[in-house]
Design a protein around this motif. Structure first.
Motif, mmCIF file in Angstrom:
data_model
loop_
_atom_site.group_PDB
_atom_site.id
_atom_site.type_symbol
_atom_site.label_atom_id
_atom_site.label_comp_id
_atom_site.label_asym_id
_atom_site.label_seq_id
_atom_site.Cartn_x
_atom_site.Cartn_y
_atom_site.Cartn_z
ATOM 1 N N LYS A 115 0.823 -1.210 0.000
ATOM 2 C CA LYS A 115 0.000 0.000 0.000
ATOM 3 C C LYS A 115 0.861 1.266 0.000
ATOM 4 O O LYS A 115 0.312 2.373 0.001
ATOM 5 C CB LYS A 115 -0.917 0.004 1.232
ATOM 6 N N GLN A 116 2.177 1.116 0.006
ATOM 7 C CA GLN A 116 3.084 2.263 0.036
ATOM 8 C C GLN A 116 3.576 2.596 -1.363
ATOM 9 O O GLN A 116 3.670 1.712 -2.220
ATOM 10 C CB GLN A 116 4.280 1.963 0.947
ATOM 11 N N ASP A 202 -10.426 1.446 -1.760
ATOM 12 C CA ASP A 202 -9.545 0.941 -0.715
ATOM 13 C C ASP A 202 -10.392 0.519 0.478
ATOM 14 O O ASP A 202 -11.342 1.214 0.834
ATOM 15 C CB ASP A 202 -8.533 2.017 -0.301
ATOM 16 N N PRO A 206 -7.430 6.161 3.052
ATOM 17 C CA PRO A 206 -6.048 6.528 2.702
ATOM 18 C C PRO A 206 -5.556 7.761 3.432
ATOM 19 O O PRO A 206 -4.354 7.968 3.552
ATOM 20 C CB PRO A 206 -6.126 6.770 1.196
ATOM 21 N N ASN A 207 -6.473 8.599 3.906
ATOM 22 C CA ASN A 207 -6.105 9.797 4.666
ATOM 23 C C ASN A 207 -7.251 10.156 5.586
ATOM 24 O O ASN A 207 -8.323 9.533 5.568
ATOM 25 C CB ASN A 207 -5.757 10.965 3.724
ATOM 26 N N VAL A 237 -10.256 5.739 -4.180
ATOM 27 C CA VAL A 237 -8.914 6.315 -4.197
ATOM 28 C C VAL A 237 -8.438 6.633 -5.610
ATOM 29 O O VAL A 237 -7.443 7.345 -5.772
ATOM 30 C CB VAL A 237 -7.904 5.377 -3.511
ATOM 31 N N ALA A 261 -6.260 10.115 -4.084
ATOM 32 C CA ALA A 261 -5.521 10.201 -2.833
ATOM 33 C C ALA A 261 -4.088 10.684 -3.005
ATOM 34 O O ALA A 261 -3.365 10.813 -2.012
ATOM 35 C CB ALA A 261 -5.518 8.844 -2.127
ATOM 36 N N THR A 275 1.676 7.944 2.588
ATOM 37 C CA THR A 275 2.304 6.656 2.845
ATOM 38 C C THR A 275 1.688 6.026 4.082
ATOM 39 O O THR A 275 1.748 6.610 5.167
ATOM 40 C CB THR A 275 3.822 6.803 3.047
ATOM 41 N N GLN A 276 1.095 4.854 3.934
ATOM 42 C CA GLN A 276 0.550 4.121 5.066
ATOM 43 C C GLN A 276 1.653 3.314 5.738
ATOM 44 O O GLN A 276 2.487 2.712 5.070
ATOM 45 C CB GLN A 276 -0.576 3.187 4.612
ATOM 46 N N SER A 387 1.270 2.800 -5.581
ATOM 47 C CA SER A 387 1.603 1.590 -4.843
ATOM 48 C C SER A 387 1.324 0.365 -5.696
ATOM 49 O O SER A 387 0.736 0.444 -6.774
ATOM 50 C CB SER A 387 0.786 1.534 -3.551
#
Length: 406
Positions: A115-116, A202, A206-207, A237, A261, A275-276, A387
């Protein structure tokens, strides 16, 4: 010494160890007392061994783990770093501090790396295997250049689900359980009826400003399939659109991806993409809030609220790189640097687009490329700022049947 006395001695030693500070939990439903004694002593011994590993000096432990992380740079040896994170809580915390994000290290280590954003300098090489029999797709990390002959490192799996008015691609971390009711579900791709517009959802926000979107999947489901760790909603997203080709003009597909996102500033040298760092799981209360009845007002909400026609300010927009016509070969050509070997209408390269809609020279570097290399085998190379999850979902849209797009 009789067998009974041996059991009493083991039980006494287990009791002495437990009184020194260990919390021993006795099992329930044991068919014999001796079985319970051995079970209790096994738990105590495991707790004692774990405490020895956990009580190592932090400086020594950190130095050991740093050497392991530095030496195991690629799979399959990379699994040793993951194994170290599973020893105990103290090891896991140190490993999480040592292992850098995918953008910095360029290494896929934990599931959250999918996911990054990918690495900035180079394209991360992966490939997709398609199983037409059960409508499933598997994403692997390419360990060498011969992707078609390499099993690789499994990353993601997707399963195609046909609906009367749309098509869903359920994406999961588990290749054996690809369903939305699974705890390994991370998102999905949904198409419209024509197959020319898609929305990537997602399973987690995401945020902080992300808003959940209701969807048709909120219909009545089996309660046994619901897990407390299932994300409580679908967060859009990204949106993908393919240009209609009603007149049948010659040329490849034309596609556009709007990343909801990811800001457009992320493609700049000092730009930053979200970035998660860990997966967030919902609680039991979140599961109870799922609506089990379909609402007529939400059937077409997914494609009416998407920013495909407007509201693109500040969002990163990706467009397929225009191919050139080769006179001798009499076909459209793109330079995939040897990663694509079979001509197909599904092949594409995505580059960042400027606000005026034209691809700028400073953004000509390919962010995602996808192409065919064999029967049911396709390469997928991606880099920052998208990602592996987003890249995989975008490539899945190319597999779907499209009316009036070719």
């Amino acid at each position: 010494m009789s067998f009974k006395s041996i059991l009493q001695e083991v039980k006494g030693e287990a009791g002495n160890i437990s009184r020194k500070g260990f919390d021993v939990k006795f099992g329930y439903g044991m068919r014999s007392r001796s079985h319970r004694v051995f079970q209790d002593s096994y738990v105590v011994v495991n707790a004692f061994r774990q405490s020895c590993w956990a009580n190592m000096p932090p400086e020594l432990l950190r130095d050991i783990l740093m050497r392991i992380e530095a030496s195991e740079s690629s799979w399959p040896h990379r699994k040793n770093v993951v194994a170290c994170a599973g020893v105990c809580r103290s090891w896991r915390e140190i490993v999480k501090e040592i292992v850098k994000t995918l953008e910095v290290s360029g290494k896929l280590t934990f599931p959250i790396s999918l996911k990054q954003p990918g690495p900035r300098a180079t394209l991360l090489q992966c490939y997709i295997k398609r199983n037409c029999g059960n409508q499933t797709y598997y994403l692997y990390l390419s360990l060498n250049q011969a992707a078609s002959n390499d099993d690789g490192k499994f990353l993601l799996a997707a399963r195609k689900c046909r609906r009367p008015t749309c098509t869903d691609y359920i994406i999961s971390l588990n290749c054996d359980d690809v369903s939305k009711g699974s705890s390994t579900y991370i998102g999905k791709l949904r198409s419209n009826f024509l197959g020319n517009k898609f929305t990537i959802y997602d399973g987690q926000p995401p945020n902080a400003r992300a808003r959940v979107t209701k969807c048709r999947s909120s219909r009545l489901v089996n309660l046994k399939e619901i897990s407390p760790r299932v994300p409580s909603g679908n967060y859009p997203v990204a949106h993908i659109s393919y240009e209609l080709n009603v007149l049948g003009s010659r040329g490849p597909r034309r596609m556009q991806c709007i990343m909801d996102a990811i800001p457009v500033s992320a493609i700049e040298p000092e730009g930053v993409a979200p970035t998660q760092t860990e997966f967030l799981y919902s609680s039991l209360d979140a599961v109870s809030s799922i609506s089990f009845f379909r609402s007529k007002s939400t059937r077409s909400e997914n494609f009416q609220s998407g920013p495909l026609t407007g509201q693109k300010d500040g969002m990163l927009v990706l467009k397929n790189k225009a191919p050139r016509w080769h006179e001798q070969l009499q076909c459209w050509c793109l330079n995939f640097n040897g990663r694509v070997t079979v001509a197909s209408v599904k092949n594409f390269q995505l580059v960042a687009s400027l606000e005026n809609g034209a691809a700028g020279q400073e953004h000509e570097n390919v962010i995602l490329q996808f192409g065919k290399v064999g029967k049911d085998v396709f390469t997928m190379d991606y880099q920052y700022p998208i990602s592996a999850f987003l890249a995989f979902a975008i490539c899945l849209s190319s597999f779907d049947t499209k009316i009036a797009c070719e």
